[in-house]
Every structure is written in structure tokens, then in C-alpha cells.
Write a protein that holds these residues in place. Structure first.
Motif, PDB file in Angstrom:
ATOM      1  N   LYS A   1      10.791  15.833  -3.614  1.00 34.37           N
ATOM      2  CA  LYS A   1      11.856  16.107  -4.590  1.00 34.37           C
ATOM      3  C   LYS A   1      13.245  15.775  -4.044  1.00 34.37           C
ATOM      4  O   LYS A   1      14.167  15.542  -4.801  1.00 34.37           O
ATOM      5  CB  LYS A   1      11.836  17.596  -4.987  1.00 34.37           C
ATOM      6  CG  LYS A   1      10.842  17.914  -6.073  1.00 34.37           C
ATOM      7  CD  LYS A   1      11.046  19.325  -6.554  1.00 34.37           C
ATOM      8  CE  LYS A   1       9.881  20.190  -6.120  1.00 34.37           C
ATOM      9  NZ  LYS A   1      10.107  21.608  -6.143  1.00 34.37           N
ATOM     10  N   GLN A   2      13.367  15.805  -2.718  1.00 30.70           N
ATOM     11  CA  GLN A   2      14.692  15.574  -2.127  1.00 30.70           C
ATOM     12  C   GLN A   2      15.032  14.081  -1.976  1.00 30.70           C
ATOM     13  O   GLN A   2      16.155  13.739  -1.641  1.00 30.70           O
ATOM     14  CB  GLN A   2      14.798  16.252  -0.761  1.00 30.70           C
ATOM     15  CG  GLN A   2      14.851  17.768  -0.861  1.00 30.70           C
ATOM     16  CD  GLN A   2      15.351  18.377   0.436  1.00 30.70           C
ATOM     17  OE1 GLN A   2      16.248  17.865   1.085  1.00 30.70           O
ATOM     18  NE2 GLN A   2      14.767  19.498   0.796  1.00 30.70           N
ATOM     19  N   PHE A   3      14.060  13.213  -2.206  1.00 30.77           N
ATOM     20  CA  PHE A   3      14.370  11.782  -2.043  1.00 30.77           C
ATOM     21  C   PHE A   3      14.812  11.154  -3.365  1.00 30.77           C
ATOM     22  O   PHE A   3      14.412  11.563  -4.407  1.00 30.77           O
ATOM     23  CB  PHE A   3      13.153  11.027  -1.510  1.00 30.77           C
ATOM     24  CG  PHE A   3      12.913  11.267  -0.052  1.00 30.77           C
ATOM     25  CD1 PHE A   3      13.818  10.804   0.906  1.00 30.77           C
ATOM     26  CD2 PHE A   3      11.802  11.967   0.378  1.00 30.77           C
ATOM     27  CE1 PHE A   3      13.594  11.021   2.259  1.00 30.77           C
ATOM     28  CE2 PHE A   3      11.574  12.180   1.723  1.00 30.77           C
ATOM     29  CZ  PHE A   3      12.462  11.720   2.658  1.00 30.77           C
TER      30      PHE A   3
ATOM     31  N   HIS B   1       0.816  -1.231   0.000  1.00 32.56           N
ATOM     32  CA  HIS B   1       0.000   0.000   0.000  1.00 32.56           C
ATOM     33  C   HIS B   1       0.843   1.273   0.000  1.00 32.56           C
ATOM     34  O   HIS B   1       0.511   2.258   0.672  1.00 32.56           O
ATOM     35  CB  HIS B   1      -0.976   0.013   1.198  1.00 32.56           C
ATOM     36  CG  HIS B   1      -1.817  -1.217   1.300  1.00 32.56           C
ATOM     37  ND1 HIS B   1      -1.800  -2.040   2.393  1.00 32.56           N
ATOM     38  CD2 HIS B   1      -2.672  -1.791   0.424  1.00 32.56           C
ATOM     39  CE1 HIS B   1      -2.617  -3.062   2.201  1.00 32.56           C
ATOM     40  NE2 HIS B   1      -3.156  -2.939   1.007  1.00 32.56           N
ATOM     41  N   ILE B   2       1.942   1.238  -0.736  1.00 34.88           N
ATOM     42  CA  ILE B   2       2.779   2.440  -0.887  1.00 34.88           C
ATOM     43  C   ILE B   2       2.097   3.351  -1.901  1.00 34.88           C
ATOM     44  O   ILE B   2       1.670   2.882  -2.970  1.00 34.88           O
ATOM     45  CB  ILE B   2       4.187   2.058  -1.396  1.00 34.88           C
ATOM     46  CG1 ILE B   2       4.893   1.132  -0.394  1.00 34.88           C
ATOM     47  CG2 ILE B   2       5.014   3.297  -1.689  1.00 34.88           C
ATOM     48  CD1 ILE B   2       6.206   0.551  -0.920  1.00 34.88           C
TER      49      ILE B   2
ATOM     50  N   ALA C   1       4.863   7.666   2.180  1.00 37.99           N
ATOM     51  CA  ALA C   1       3.804   6.680   1.930  1.00 37.99           C
ATOM     52  C   ALA C   1       2.977   6.478   3.190  1.00 37.99           C
ATOM     53  O   ALA C   1       3.114   5.484   3.896  1.00 37.99           O
ATOM     54  CB  ALA C   1       4.425   5.366   1.462  1.00 37.99           C
ATOM     55  N   PRO C   2       2.075   7.447   3.494  1.00 32.78           N
ATOM     56  CA  PRO C   2       1.365   7.423   4.778  1.00 32.78           C
ATOM     57  C   PRO C   2       0.435   6.225   4.977  1.00 32.78           C
ATOM     58  O   PRO C   2       0.077   5.916   6.106  1.00 32.78           O
ATOM     59  CB  PRO C   2       0.576   8.734   4.778  1.00 32.78           C
ATOM     60  CG  PRO C   2       0.535   9.189   3.363  1.00 32.78           C
ATOM     61  CD  PRO C   2       1.769   8.650   2.702  1.00 32.78           C
TER      62      PRO C   2
ATOM     63  N   LEU D   1      10.404   4.365  -5.184  1.00 31.58           N
ATOM     64  CA  LEU D   1      11.830   4.685  -5.250  1.00 31.58           C
ATOM     65  C   LEU D   1      12.249   5.569  -4.081  1.00 31.58           C
ATOM     66  O   LEU D   1      13.350   5.423  -3.544  1.00 31.58           O
ATOM     67  CB  LEU D   1      12.184   5.343  -6.591  1.00 31.58           C
ATOM     68  CG  LEU D   1      11.993   4.434  -7.811  1.00 31.58           C
ATOM     69  CD1 LEU D   1      12.312   5.180  -9.099  1.00 31.58           C
ATOM     70  CD2 LEU D   1      12.861   3.178  -7.697  1.00 31.58           C
ATOM     71  N   ALA D   2      11.354   6.462  -3.658  1.00 26.60           N
ATOM     72  CA  ALA D   2      11.633   7.287  -2.474  1.00 26.60           C
ATOM     73  C   ALA D   2      11.717   6.402  -1.233  1.00 26.60           C
ATOM     74  O   ALA D   2      12.568   6.611  -0.362  1.00 26.60           O
ATOM     75  CB  ALA D   2      10.554   8.359  -2.311  1.00 26.60           C
ATOM     76  N   VAL D   3      10.855   5.392  -1.156  1.00 29.57           N
ATOM     77  CA  VAL D   3      10.904   4.449  -0.026  1.00 29.57           C
ATOM     78  C   VAL D   3      12.260   3.740   0.000  1.00 29.57           C
ATOM     79  O   VAL D   3      12.904   3.624   1.041  1.00 29.57           O
ATOM     80  CB  VAL D   3       9.741   3.429  -0.101  1.00 29.57           C
ATOM     81  CG1 VAL D   3       9.947   2.287   0.880  1.00 29.57           C
ATOM     82  CG2 VAL D   3       8.411   4.123   0.168  1.00 29.57           C
TER      83      VAL D   3
END
Ligand code: CTP
Ligand code: ZN
Length: 156
Positions: A154-156, A20-21, A79-80, A27-29
């Protein structure tokens, strides 16, 4: 309904499935977890998988590694709605929702060029987490500048 013709990625024996991302943020994860692809374990990344609850979702499967609670909580920033499934011998041994930490240290930069964390001083950035879900924002502990979701993604 008939059996699905095939499984996209097979079940794993041991490790962690992050399910459930928010679609588009797998990719940020991986970056939050420090996974580069140079590790010695198998990582499967699925993006834009159709999902009843979310429309579309991403999934990350990490074989042979169980994530620590600190690592897991940082995932909530991007990914809340993610759920963390710890898999042992093919069974889901634990299932947990992610919950954002109250502060974020290091990891991200303040957007204010005049902030002390962007000077030559050896001060590393700290952000206070405010709001929740997709509306979560990060406030710089030193200068008060607020970053919204699009800005910190944007920073990840
Ligand atoms: N999974 C896996 N390997 C296993 C067991 C489960 O890769 N040995 C994956 C499933 O494919 C799913 C996630 O881990 O993506 C959670 O599994 P499960 O709890 O069985 O699925 P659901 O009931 O659909 O989960 P939820 O209720 O959280 O939607
Ligand atoms: Zn600042």
C-alpha cells in the motif's frame, strides 16, 4: 504452433527488461525505481500478460538504462520472482533473479504512530527483511512492528 500474429511490445536494443513481475505490481516496481515518466528514456509497461509459469505477469522495459544491483534488489520486495535482463545490441547480455536486501532504509514508513521514526526526531526508518517470497515481512529496527506484504504494498 504458428507464429504469433504480433509482438505486444517490440524487442529493445539496449537497456533493462524486468520480466516475471507479480501481476499487478508493475507500478510499485516503477515507484521503487523512481521512474515517474518524466525521464528522457522510453519505458514500456505491460500488465497481466499471460505467462506459462505464473499464470499472469507484468513486464517493464526500460530503454537505454541499465539498472544497478541495489535498485534491482529492492524490486524483490514486491516482485520476488522477477528476472532482470540486461539487453545489449538486442541480445540478453545478463539474466539475474532478484534477491531481497537484508535491510530497507528510508523508502517506507513504520505503521506504529508511537515509533521514534514517526516522531520529530531525525531518525529515518530501517526495516529488517524477514521471510521470503510472498511471505516476506518487514520488521521495524526501532520498535519491532512487523508489516506484511499487503501492508507495505500500500505504501508504494
Ligand atoms: N527482450 C526484449 N528485447 C530484447 C531481448 C529480450 O525486450 N532485445 C525481452 C523478452 O521479450 C523477454 C525478456 O526480455 O520478455 C527475456 O528475454 P529472453 O531471455 O529471450 O526470454 P525467455 O527465454 O522467455 O526468458 P526466461 O527464460 O527468463 O523466461
Ligand atoms: Zn517502528
Amino acid at each position: 504452433m504458428s507464429e504469433k500474429r504480433e509482438l505486444r511490445v517490440e524487442k529493445i536494443r539496449d537497456g533493462t527488461v524486468i520480466d516475471h513481475i507479480t501481476a499487478g505490481t508493475a507500478l510499485a516496481v516503477l515507484r521503487i525505481l523512481g521512474i515517474t515518466g518524466k525521464e528522457d528514456y522510453v519505458v514500456s509497461v505491460l500488465m497481466n500478460v499471460p505467462s506459462g509459469k505464473l499464470g499472469r505477469k507484468d513486464i517493464v522495459k526500460i530503454e537505454g538504462r541499465e539498472l544497478s544491483p541495489e535498485e534491482v534488489d529492492k524490486i524483490a520486495l514486491v516482485a520476488p520472482k522477477a528476472t532482470i535482463n540486461i539487453i545489449r545490441n538486442f541480445e540478453v547480455a545478463r539474466k539475474e533473479a532478484v534477491k531481497p536486501p537484508s535491510t530497507i532504509k528510508g523508502m517506507l514508513k513504520c505503521q506504529n504512530v508511537a515509533c521514534i521514526t514517526n516522531s520529530r526526531e531525525p531518525v529515518s526508518p530501517i526495516f529488517k527483511v524477514e521471510g521470503e517470497g510472498e511471505n516476506l515481512t518487514l520488521r521495524c529496527y526501532y520498535c519491532g512492528t512487523v508489516m506484511n506484504r499487503d501492508e507495505f504494498l500500500k505504501q508504494f
